[in-house]
Every structure is written in C-alpha cells, then in structure tokens.
Design a protein around this motif. Sequence first.
Motif, PDB file in Angstrom:
ATOM      1  N   ALA A 132       1.029  -1.352  -0.056  1.00 38.24           N
ATOM      2  CA  ALA A 132       0.106  -0.129  -0.131  1.00 38.24           C
ATOM      3  C   ALA A 132       0.911   1.309   0.073  1.00 38.24           C
ATOM      4  O   ALA A 132       0.450   2.214  -0.443  1.00 38.24           O
ATOM      5  CB  ALA A 132      -0.936   0.007   1.122  1.00 38.24           C
ATOM      6  N   GLY A 133       2.031   1.021   0.600  1.00 42.57           N
ATOM      7  CA  GLY A 133       2.776   2.225   0.471  1.00 42.57           C
ATOM      8  C   GLY A 133       3.690   2.496  -0.619  1.00 42.57           C
ATOM      9  O   GLY A 133       3.553   1.601  -1.541  1.00 42.57           O
ATOM     10  N   PRO A 134       4.592   3.363  -0.448  1.00 44.42           N
ATOM     11  CA  PRO A 134       5.414   3.759  -1.612  1.00 44.42           C
ATOM     12  C   PRO A 134       6.479   2.838  -2.046  1.00 44.42           C
ATOM     13  O   PRO A 134       6.973   2.143  -0.943  1.00 44.42           O
ATOM     14  CB  PRO A 134       6.304   4.957  -1.323  1.00 44.42           C
ATOM     15  CG  PRO A 134       5.897   5.194   0.134  1.00 44.42           C
ATOM     16  CD  PRO A 134       4.608   4.553   0.608  1.00 44.42           C
ATOM     17  N   VAL A 135       6.758   2.462  -3.370  1.00 41.03           N
ATOM     18  CA  VAL A 135       7.737   1.312  -3.824  1.00 41.03           C
ATOM     19  C   VAL A 135       8.855   2.348  -4.464  1.00 41.03           C
ATOM     20  O   VAL A 135       8.485   3.008  -5.362  1.00 41.03           O
ATOM     21  CB  VAL A 135       7.273   0.427  -4.686  1.00 41.03           C
ATOM     22  CG1 VAL A 135       8.278  -0.539  -5.069  1.00 41.03           C
ATOM     23  CG2 VAL A 135       6.370  -0.419  -3.896  1.00 41.03           C
ATOM     24  N   ILE A 136      10.177   2.352  -4.069  1.00 43.30           N
ATOM     25  CA  ILE A 136      11.199   3.024  -4.597  1.00 43.30           C
ATOM     26  C   ILE A 136      12.098   2.183  -5.459  1.00 43.30           C
ATOM     27  O   ILE A 136      12.541   1.125  -4.913  1.00 43.30           O
ATOM     28  CB  ILE A 136      11.971   3.793  -3.548  1.00 43.30           C
ATOM     29  CG1 ILE A 136      11.084   4.925  -2.727  1.00 43.30           C
ATOM     30  CG2 ILE A 136      13.399   4.472  -4.088  1.00 43.30           C
ATOM     31  CD1 ILE A 136      11.620   5.473  -1.598  1.00 43.30           C
ATOM     32  N   ASN A 137      12.416   2.591  -6.748  1.00 42.62           N
ATOM     33  CA  ASN A 137      13.235   1.877  -7.545  1.00 42.62           C
ATOM     34  C   ASN A 137      14.632   2.204  -7.454  1.00 42.62           C
ATOM     35  O   ASN A 137      14.650   3.683  -7.837  1.00 42.62           O
ATOM     36  CB  ASN A 137      12.673   1.844  -8.974  1.00 42.62           C
ATOM     37  CG  ASN A 137      13.422   1.089  -9.892  1.00 42.62           C
ATOM     38  OD1 ASN A 137      14.676   0.816  -9.742  1.00 42.62           O
ATOM     39  ND2 ASN A 137      12.864   1.232 -11.115  1.00 42.62           N
ATOM     40  N   ALA A 138      15.501   1.465  -6.710  1.00 37.06           N
ATOM     41  CA  ALA A 138      16.886   2.003  -6.624  1.00 37.06           C
ATOM     42  C   ALA A 138      17.799   1.814  -7.909  1.00 37.06           C
ATOM     43  O   ALA A 138      19.015   2.463  -7.958  1.00 37.06           O
ATOM     44  CB  ALA A 138      17.294   1.124  -5.494  1.00 37.06           C
ATOM     45  N   HIS A 139      17.371   1.529  -9.119  1.00 37.41           N
ATOM     46  CA  HIS A 139      18.109   1.082 -10.350  1.00 37.41           C
ATOM     47  C   HIS A 139      18.680   2.527 -10.536  1.00 37.41           C
ATOM     48  O   HIS A 139      18.185   3.494 -10.758  1.00 37.41           O
ATOM     49  CB  HIS A 139      17.305   0.678 -11.406  1.00 37.41           C
ATOM     50  CG  HIS A 139      18.173   0.252 -12.528  1.00 37.41           C
ATOM     51  ND1 HIS A 139      19.190  -0.588 -12.404  1.00 37.41           N
ATOM     52  CD2 HIS A 139      18.093   1.014 -13.681  1.00 37.41           C
ATOM     53  CE1 HIS A 139      19.731  -0.572 -13.806  1.00 37.41           C
ATOM     54  NE2 HIS A 139      19.167   0.494 -14.488  1.00 37.41           N
ATOM     55  N   GLY A 140      20.023   2.709 -10.807  1.00 38.86           N
ATOM     56  CA  GLY A 140      20.744   3.826 -11.017  1.00 38.86           C
ATOM     57  C   GLY A 140      21.039   4.905 -10.007  1.00 38.86           C
ATOM     58  O   GLY A 140      21.435   6.012 -10.359  1.00 38.86           O
ATOM     59  N   HIS A 141      20.763   4.642  -8.925  1.00 43.20           N
ATOM     60  CA  HIS A 141      20.767   5.462  -7.469  1.00 43.20           C
ATOM     61  C   HIS A 141      21.855   4.602  -6.631  1.00 43.20           C
ATOM     62  O   HIS A 141      21.833   3.639  -6.455  1.00 43.20           O
ATOM     63  CB  HIS A 141      19.566   5.906  -7.007  1.00 43.20           C
ATOM     64  CG  HIS A 141      18.709   6.372  -7.955  1.00 43.20           C
ATOM     65  ND1 HIS A 141      18.670   7.930  -8.362  1.00 43.20           N
ATOM     66  CD2 HIS A 141      17.432   6.023  -8.501  1.00 43.20           C
ATOM     67  CE1 HIS A 141      17.679   7.911  -9.080  1.00 43.20           C
ATOM     68  NE2 HIS A 141      16.923   6.750  -9.323  1.00 43.20           N
ATOM     69  N   ASN A 142      22.653   5.914  -6.077  1.00 47.56           N
ATOM     70  CA  ASN A 142      23.579   5.330  -4.911  1.00 47.56           C
ATOM     71  C   ASN A 142      22.806   5.333  -3.570  1.00 47.56           C
ATOM     72  O   ASN A 142      21.591   5.587  -3.617  1.00 47.56           O
ATOM     73  CB  ASN A 142      24.755   6.110  -4.974  1.00 47.56           C
ATOM     74  CG  ASN A 142      24.507   7.406  -4.302  1.00 47.56           C
ATOM     75  OD1 ASN A 142      23.611   7.822  -3.672  1.00 47.56           O
ATOM     76  ND2 ASN A 142      25.355   8.315  -4.970  1.00 47.56           N
ATOM     77  N   ALA A 143      23.230   4.652  -2.353  1.00 49.21           N
ATOM     78  CA  ALA A 143      22.693   4.404  -1.289  1.00 49.21           C
ATOM     79  C   ALA A 143      22.163   5.735  -0.783  1.00 49.21           C
ATOM     80  O   ALA A 143      20.956   6.072  -0.263  1.00 49.21           O
ATOM     81  CB  ALA A 143      23.584   3.817  -0.439  1.00 49.21           C
ATOM     82  N   GLU A 144      22.840   6.880  -0.723  1.00 45.88           N
ATOM     83  CA  GLU A 144      22.698   8.157  -0.286  1.00 45.88           C
ATOM     84  C   GLU A 144      21.305   8.579  -0.738  1.00 45.88           C
ATOM     85  O   GLU A 144      20.371   9.169  -0.312  1.00 45.88           O
ATOM     86  CB  GLU A 144      23.753   9.191  -0.337  1.00 45.88           C
ATOM     87  CG  GLU A 144      23.360  10.590   0.249  1.00 45.88           C
ATOM     88  CD  GLU A 144      24.696  11.433  -0.184  1.00 45.88           C
ATOM     89  OE1 GLU A 144      24.400  12.718   0.041  1.00 45.88           O
ATOM     90  OE2 GLU A 144      25.904  10.904   0.003  1.00 45.88           O
ATOM     91  N   GLU A 145      21.252   8.516  -2.445  1.00 45.09           N
ATOM     92  CA  GLU A 145      20.182   8.939  -2.951  1.00 45.09           C
ATOM     93  C   GLU A 145      18.797   8.300  -2.823  1.00 45.09           C
ATOM     94  O   GLU A 145      17.885   8.969  -2.662  1.00 45.09           O
ATOM     95  CB  GLU A 145      20.450   8.952  -4.631  1.00 45.09           C
ATOM     96  CG  GLU A 145      21.433   9.826  -5.239  1.00 45.09           C
ATOM     97  CD  GLU A 145      21.728   9.703  -6.576  1.00 45.09           C
ATOM     98  OE1 GLU A 145      22.261  10.439  -7.093  1.00 45.09           O
ATOM     99  OE2 GLU A 145      21.833   8.293  -7.073  1.00 45.09           O
ATOM    100  N   VAL A 146      18.973   6.943  -2.659  1.00 43.22           N
ATOM    101  CA  VAL A 146      17.847   6.053  -2.402  1.00 43.22           C
ATOM    102  C   VAL A 146      17.539   6.465  -0.997  1.00 43.22           C
ATOM    103  O   VAL A 146      16.236   6.663  -0.665  1.00 43.22           O
ATOM    104  CB  VAL A 146      18.326   4.771  -2.156  1.00 43.22           C
ATOM    105  CG1 VAL A 146      17.174   3.995  -1.616  1.00 43.22           C
ATOM    106  CG2 VAL A 146      18.608   4.190  -3.825  1.00 43.22           C
ATOM    107  N   CYS A 147      18.262   6.858   0.038  1.00 44.38           N
ATOM    108  CA  CYS A 147      17.866   7.272   1.405  1.00 44.38           C
ATOM    109  C   CYS A 147      17.288   8.594   1.563  1.00 44.38           C
ATOM    110  O   CYS A 147      16.027   8.647   2.199  1.00 44.38           O
ATOM    111  CB  CYS A 147      19.071   7.382   2.492  1.00 44.38           C
ATOM    112  SG  CYS A 147      19.648   5.714   2.904  1.00 44.38           S
ATOM    113  N   GLN A 148      17.412   9.643   0.564  1.00 45.36           N
ATOM    114  CA  GLN A 148      16.930  10.789   0.396  1.00 45.36           C
ATOM    115  C   GLN A 148      15.592  10.555  -0.358  1.00 45.36           C
ATOM    116  O   GLN A 148      14.549  11.066   0.026  1.00 45.36           O
ATOM    117  CB  GLN A 148      17.542  11.801  -0.704  1.00 45.36           C
ATOM    118  CG  GLN A 148      18.823  12.188   0.096  1.00 45.36           C
ATOM    119  CD  GLN A 148      19.958  13.097  -0.991  1.00 45.36           C
ATOM    120  OE1 GLN A 148      19.482  13.070  -2.173  1.00 45.36           O
ATOM    121  NE2 GLN A 148      20.653  13.486  -0.273  1.00 45.36           N
TER     122      GLN A 148
END
Length: 80
Positions: A57-73
């Motif tokens: 039900a909540g948001p799903v974030i696609n980490a493809h092409g992003h570093n860990a810091e960007e994903v955390c943001q």
Amino acid sequence: MARIGVEESLADVKNALMEMGHEVVDLRSEEDTAYCDCCVITGQDKDVMGMSTTSMAGPVINAHGHNAEEVCQMVDNKLS
C-alpha cells in the motif's frame, strides 16, 4: 522511525537506512511487504519477486541507477 522493506541485494542501502534509525526488513517474498511503510527494489525484475499484482500500500522506490545516499533521500521524501 519507519519500517522499510529492501531487496536482499541492496546491502549498501540496507546499511544506510539502518544507520538512519529505520527498521529494515529483507524482501524475499510478497508476505515480507506486510506492515512496511515503504519498499526499496532493485528494478531489475519486471514483476518484483514474481508478483504480478501489487500488495504494497505504501510507496515503492526503484533503486536502479541510484547510490545508497540518493535512495535514502528518496525514502525520506516519500515518508515525509
């Protein structure tokens, strides 16, 4: 803090989210998304974990092409 589901192969993202104080759950099956505030996926599979329907039900974030810091943001932005 939030309960975040993260695909197993994203170890750097898991560590960064835990350092931020989030509870991190490994996503191995569809049931692992239960009670998660947000999920982070690799984006490598068309149907994540073989699921053809969305049970999250909540948001799903696609980490493809992003570093860990960007994903955390992105996680912080989605949860705020």
